[in-house]
Design a protein around this motif. Structure first.
Motif, PDB file in Angstrom:
ATOM      1  N   ALA A  66     -22.215 -21.235  35.824  1.00  0.00           N
ATOM      2  CA  ALA A  66     -21.135 -21.235  34.771  1.00  0.00           C
ATOM      3  C   ALA A  66     -21.703 -20.207  33.407  1.00  0.00           C
ATOM      4  CB  ALA A  66     -21.158 -22.548  34.472  1.00  0.00           C
ATOM      5  N   LEU A  67     -23.044 -20.330  33.077  1.00  0.00           N
ATOM      6  CA  LEU A  67     -23.235 -19.374  31.832  1.00  0.00           C
ATOM      7  C   LEU A  67     -22.929 -18.032  32.069  1.00  0.00           C
ATOM      8  CD1 LEU A  67     -26.925 -21.045  31.395  1.00  0.00           C
ATOM      9  CD2 LEU A  67     -24.734 -21.736  30.147  1.00  0.00           C
ATOM     10  N   PHE A  68     -22.627 -17.529  33.224  1.00  0.00           N
ATOM     11  CA  PHE A  68     -22.179 -16.174  33.537  1.00  0.00           C
ATOM     12  C   PHE A  68     -20.577 -16.068  33.214  1.00  0.00           C
ATOM     13  CE2 PHE A  68     -26.503 -16.532  35.416  1.00  0.00           C
ATOM     14  CZ  PHE A  68     -27.083 -15.080  35.388  1.00  0.00           C
ATOM     15  N   MET A  69     -20.060 -17.111  33.527  1.00  0.00           N
ATOM     16  CA  MET A  69     -18.634 -16.904  33.517  1.00  0.00           C
ATOM     17  C   MET A  69     -17.984 -16.690  31.883  1.00  0.00           C
ATOM     18  SD  MET A  69     -17.484 -20.101  35.988  1.00  0.00           S
ATOM     19  CE  MET A  69     -18.058 -20.174  37.777  1.00  0.00           C
ATOM     20  N   GLY A  70     -17.656 -15.627  31.729  1.00  0.00           N
ATOM     21  CA  GLY A  70     -17.024 -15.359  30.439  1.00  0.00           C
ATOM     22  C   GLY A  70     -15.565 -15.364  30.382  1.00  0.00           C
ATOM     23  N   VAL A  75     -11.719 -19.362  32.799  1.00  0.00           N
ATOM     24  CA  VAL A  75     -12.267 -20.872  33.041  1.00  0.00           C
ATOM     25  C   VAL A  75     -12.799 -21.361  31.698  1.00  0.00           C
ATOM     26  CG1 VAL A  75     -13.766 -22.419  34.321  1.00  0.00           C
ATOM     27  CG2 VAL A  75     -12.940 -20.631  35.387  1.00  0.00           C
ATOM     28  N   ASP A  76     -12.156 -22.559  31.150  1.00  0.00           N
ATOM     29  CA  ASP A  76     -12.717 -23.078  29.770  1.00  0.00           C
ATOM     30  C   ASP A  76     -13.727 -23.830  30.146  1.00  0.00           C
ATOM     31  OD1 ASP A  76     -11.203 -25.110  31.147  1.00  0.00           O
ATOM     32  OD2 ASP A  76      -9.740 -25.381  29.404  1.00  0.00           O
ATOM     33  N   LEU A 126     -22.449 -16.026  46.618  1.00  0.00           N
ATOM     34  CA  LEU A 126     -22.983 -14.602  46.791  1.00  0.00           C
ATOM     35  C   LEU A 126     -21.536 -13.860  46.609  1.00  0.00           C
ATOM     36  CD1 LEU A 126     -25.211 -12.416  46.540  1.00  0.00           C
ATOM     37  CD2 LEU A 126     -24.880 -12.517  48.902  1.00  0.00           C
ATOM     38  N   VAL A 127     -20.603 -14.433  47.362  1.00  0.00           N
ATOM     39  CA  VAL A 127     -19.218 -13.785  47.550  1.00  0.00           C
ATOM     40  C   VAL A 127     -18.361 -13.936  46.492  1.00  0.00           C
ATOM     41  CG1 VAL A 127     -17.311 -13.509  49.135  1.00  0.00           C
ATOM     42  CG2 VAL A 127     -19.540 -13.759  50.234  1.00  0.00           C
ATOM     43  N   VAL A 128     -18.221 -15.185  45.860  1.00  0.00           N
ATOM     44  CA  VAL A 128     -17.124 -15.516  44.939  1.00  0.00           C
ATOM     45  C   VAL A 128     -17.428 -15.234  43.620  1.00  0.00           C
ATOM     46  CG1 VAL A 128     -16.451 -17.013  46.491  1.00  0.00           C
ATOM     47  CG2 VAL A 128     -17.760 -18.105  44.572  1.00  0.00           C
ATOM     48  N   MET A 129     -18.501 -14.991  43.189  1.00  0.00           N
ATOM     49  CA  MET A 129     -18.888 -14.773  41.795  1.00  0.00           C
ATOM     50  C   MET A 129     -18.612 -13.496  41.261  1.00  0.00           C
ATOM     51  SD  MET A 129     -19.884 -17.664  40.678  1.00  0.00           S
ATOM     52  CE  MET A 129     -20.284 -16.910  38.578  1.00  0.00           C
ATOM     53  N   GLU A 130     -17.189 -13.338  40.808  1.00  0.00           N
ATOM     54  CA  GLU A 130     -16.761 -12.306  40.285  1.00  0.00           C
ATOM     55  C   GLU A 130     -15.347 -12.496  39.667  1.00  0.00           C
ATOM     56  OE1 GLU A 130     -15.806  -9.442  43.119  1.00  0.00           O
ATOM     57  OE2 GLU A 130     -14.217 -10.497  44.060  1.00  0.00           O
ATOM     58  N   PRO A 131     -15.064 -11.865  38.415  1.00  0.00           N
ATOM     59  CA  PRO A 131     -13.847 -12.314  37.788  1.00  0.00           C
ATOM     60  C   PRO A 131     -12.697 -12.004  38.599  1.00  0.00           C
ATOM     61  CG  PRO A 131     -15.307 -10.800  36.435  1.00  0.00           C
ATOM     62  CD  PRO A 131     -15.710 -10.921  37.797  1.00  0.00           C
ATOM     63  N   PHE A 275     -22.641 -25.578  20.239  1.00  0.00           N
ATOM     64  CA  PHE A 275     -23.589 -24.897  19.203  1.00  0.00           C
ATOM     65  C   PHE A 275     -23.261 -23.417  19.322  1.00  0.00           C
ATOM     66  CE2 PHE A 275     -25.500 -29.003  19.905  1.00  0.00           C
ATOM     67  CZ  PHE A 275     -25.784 -29.225  18.565  1.00  0.00           C
ATOM     68  N   GLY A 276     -22.690 -22.844  20.185  1.00  0.00           N
ATOM     69  CA  GLY A 276     -22.197 -21.294  20.085  1.00  0.00           C
ATOM     70  C   GLY A 276     -23.191 -20.650  20.574  1.00  0.00           C
ATOM     71  N   ARG A 277     -23.875 -21.128  21.591  1.00  0.00           N
ATOM     72  CA  ARG A 277     -25.322 -20.398  21.678  1.00  0.00           C
ATOM     73  C   ARG A 277     -24.738 -19.218  23.006  1.00  0.00           C
ATOM     74  NH1 ARG A 277     -28.638 -20.449  18.250  1.00  0.00           N
ATOM     75  NH2 ARG A 277     -26.571 -20.964  17.023  1.00  0.00           N
ATOM     76  N   THR A 278     -25.107 -18.041  22.850  1.00  0.00           N
ATOM     77  CA  THR A 278     -24.777 -17.010  24.050  1.00  0.00           C
ATOM     78  C   THR A 278     -25.287 -17.518  25.450  1.00  0.00           C
ATOM     79  OG1 THR A 278     -26.803 -15.594  23.672  1.00  0.00           O
ATOM     80  CG2 THR A 278     -24.995 -14.999  22.183  1.00  0.00           C
ATOM     81  N   PRO A 279     -25.019 -16.738  26.447  1.00  0.00           N
ATOM     82  CA  PRO A 279     -25.621 -16.981  27.639  1.00  0.00           C
ATOM     83  C   PRO A 279     -27.011 -16.991  27.676  1.00  0.00           C
ATOM     84  CG  PRO A 279     -23.640 -16.102  28.267  1.00  0.00           C
ATOM     85  CD  PRO A 279     -23.846 -15.947  26.476  1.00  0.00           C
ATOM     86  N   LEU A 280     -27.656 -15.989  27.149  1.00  0.00           N
ATOM     87  CA  LEU A 280     -29.011 -15.769  27.058  1.00  0.00           C
ATOM     88  C   LEU A 280     -29.721 -16.756  26.312  1.00  0.00           C
ATOM     89  CD1 LEU A 280     -31.497 -14.253  28.049  1.00  0.00           C
ATOM     90  CD2 LEU A 280     -31.205 -12.611  26.037  1.00  0.00           C
TER      91      LEU A 280
END
Length: 470
Positions: A66-70, A75-76, A126-131, A275-280
């Motif tokens: 979910a952290l990769f989902m920009g 997705v909110d 592995l298949v579905v994780m893409e915009p 807290f507005g942290r970035t994914p990293l």
């Protein structure tokens, strides 16, 4: 009783069975335990830890992805919380059949099957994780990842059958802690992926786990055993359902394990959205709490072996309430250092509580057997039957706490825009658990006050989870 002179670690399968079966198992007999039992139990414990560890990683993988989902995923924050909540729900529900499957199919056989089944959700991720992937598809895969959470129930039920009462707290703590740490490991790997190839390549994470799942499956098939004395017994499940202590312990386990898995799933999302942290930045912080909570779980079991499960559990819930109060203050003040410190403390305390509550379960059912006039091997056998069935139910209800935490956080963000409201509710729940633990297992009563409050070991196991020699 006279211990058997030999124990085949891979006895010939009886008629109608396949695989490796042990026909005689008497862990309470100290001579038997020293001669062969400890070595066989340890080998099965190691295999169980590996399989359960990967299961937890797969179960919690969506919380990392979910952290990769920009924004390009559409997705909110509420939608992400709901994805991980569904994974938590499915894992909780499946714990009941998984826990009972050990007696039906054998601990080794079911571990091999359940470990291999992890290939399905991992390959799907592995298949579905893409915009552009529809939310309904992401939700369907969240359902699949639930099988990873169910592995805990079968693993704990199996390990519980291998070990004597005096060592159950330690053994169950090691098994559960080794599994729980899968939450931290998958978060560390997520951090490595984000830091090396970037947040645009989420598929690398599930790809790393595919060969690990194959290794765990093959190793379990080659090294584990089934226990023939752990027979399929639907009567044990029915009795466990009617036992009030099953539901009391479920309430407590919601507070300990439900908190652990719920916070493990939600920590990174809270850091991102409040807290507005970035994914990293979020990934670099989220693994610390689950790691410490997992590592300390065996200590919680060992402390319960020594001091009594109810005593350790009561202190733990009191401290968890205090930590939750600090989280509320940090959330109101928007103090990230204070928030992280208190959140990590919560993780550590959930780990201690996880170990102590699970130690209480076998002790409770051993005491209930003694109340029925049973002793020796008869009492041990009854306690083993009912505690194994109860663990599946308690583990399932406890995991629903993870669902509750993520839904509460989702609602808190929708209504007040932060996690503050949710943590106020969590604080109240910990206060309730403290009261129940004291009232049921520690409050002095005529005829049992000494066994629950005296500092030394009692001659018979008591519902507080303490046993002579423990």
């Amino acid at each position: 009783m006279t211990a058997p002179t030999t124990l085949p670690s891979a006895a010939p399968a009886p008629p109608g069975r396949g695989g490796r079966w042990i026909e005689e198992w008497h862990p309470e007999d100290e001579e038997f335990w020293r001669a062969r039992g400890a070595r066989v139990a340890r080998r099965n414990l190691v295999c169980s830890v590996l399989s359960e560890h990967i299961g937890f990683s797969v179960w919690s993988m969506y919380a990392v992805l979910a952290l990769f989902m920009g924004p390009e995923y559409g997705v909110d924050a509420a939608g992400k919380f709901f994805l991980v909540a569904v994974a938590s729900l499915v894992g909780a529900v499946l714990r009941v059949p998984y826990g009972l499957a050990v007696a039906r199919f054998g601990g080794r056989n079911w571990t091999v099957f359940s470990a291999g089944l992890l290939l399905l959700p991992t390959a799907a991720l592995l298949v579905v994780m893409e915009p552009g992937t529809p939310y309904a598809v992401l939700m369907a895969v969240a359902v699949l990842t639930g099988v990873g959470g169910a592995n805990f129930a079968s693993s704990m039920t199996n390990v519980n059958a291998f070990y004597p009462q005096r060592l159950k707290g330690w053994a169950l703590g090691v098994n559960a802690g080794g599994g729980n740490i899968g939450v931290a490991v998958v978060q560390v790997l997520g951090l490595v992926v984000i830091g090396t190839v970037g947040a645009d390549h989420p598929r690398v994470l599930p790809a790393l786990y595919l060969p690990l799942i194959v290794v765990a499956t093959v190793w379990s098939a080659r090294r584990m055993d089934n226990l023939a004395p752990v027979r399929n017994d639907t009567g044990a499940a029915r009795e466990a359902l009617r036992e009030p202590h099953t539901w009391i312990m479920s309430l407590l386990y919601v507070g300990t394990f439900g908190s652990f898995i719920g916070y493990g799933f939600a920590f990174g999302l809270v850091l991102q959205n409040q807290f507005g942290r970035t994914p990293l930045q979020a990934a670099s912080l989220t693994f610390v709490g689950p790691l410490l909570g997992s590592l300390i779980r065996p200590l919680g079991g060992a402390l319960a072996d020594r001091l009594g499960g109810a005593r350790v559990t009561l202190v733990t819930f009191g401290l968890m309430g205090g930590a939750a109060g600090v989280v509320v203050v940090a959330s109101v003040r928007q103090s990230l250092p204070l928030f992280i410190s208190a959140f990590v403390a919560l993780f550590v305390l959930t780990g201690v509580g996880n170990g102590s509550t699970y130690k209480m379960i076998p002790g409770i059912f051993r005491a209930r057997a003694a109340e029925r006039g049973l002793s020796g091997e008869a009492a041990a056998e009854r306690a083993r039957r009912l505690s194994g069935a109860a663990m599946a139910l308690i583990g399932a209800v406890g995991a629903l706490g993870g669902l509750g935490i993520n839904l509460a956080l989702r609602q808190s963000f929708l209504t007040v825009g932060s996690a503050t409201g949710a943590f106020v509710a969590f604080l109240g729940y910990y206060a309730l658990c403290s009261l129940v633990t004291w009232a049921v297992y520690l409050r002095p009563r005529p005829g049992r006050a000494a066994s629950h409050t005296a500092p030394g070991p009692s001659p018979e196991p008591d519902p507080a989870g303490r046993r002579a020699g423990g």
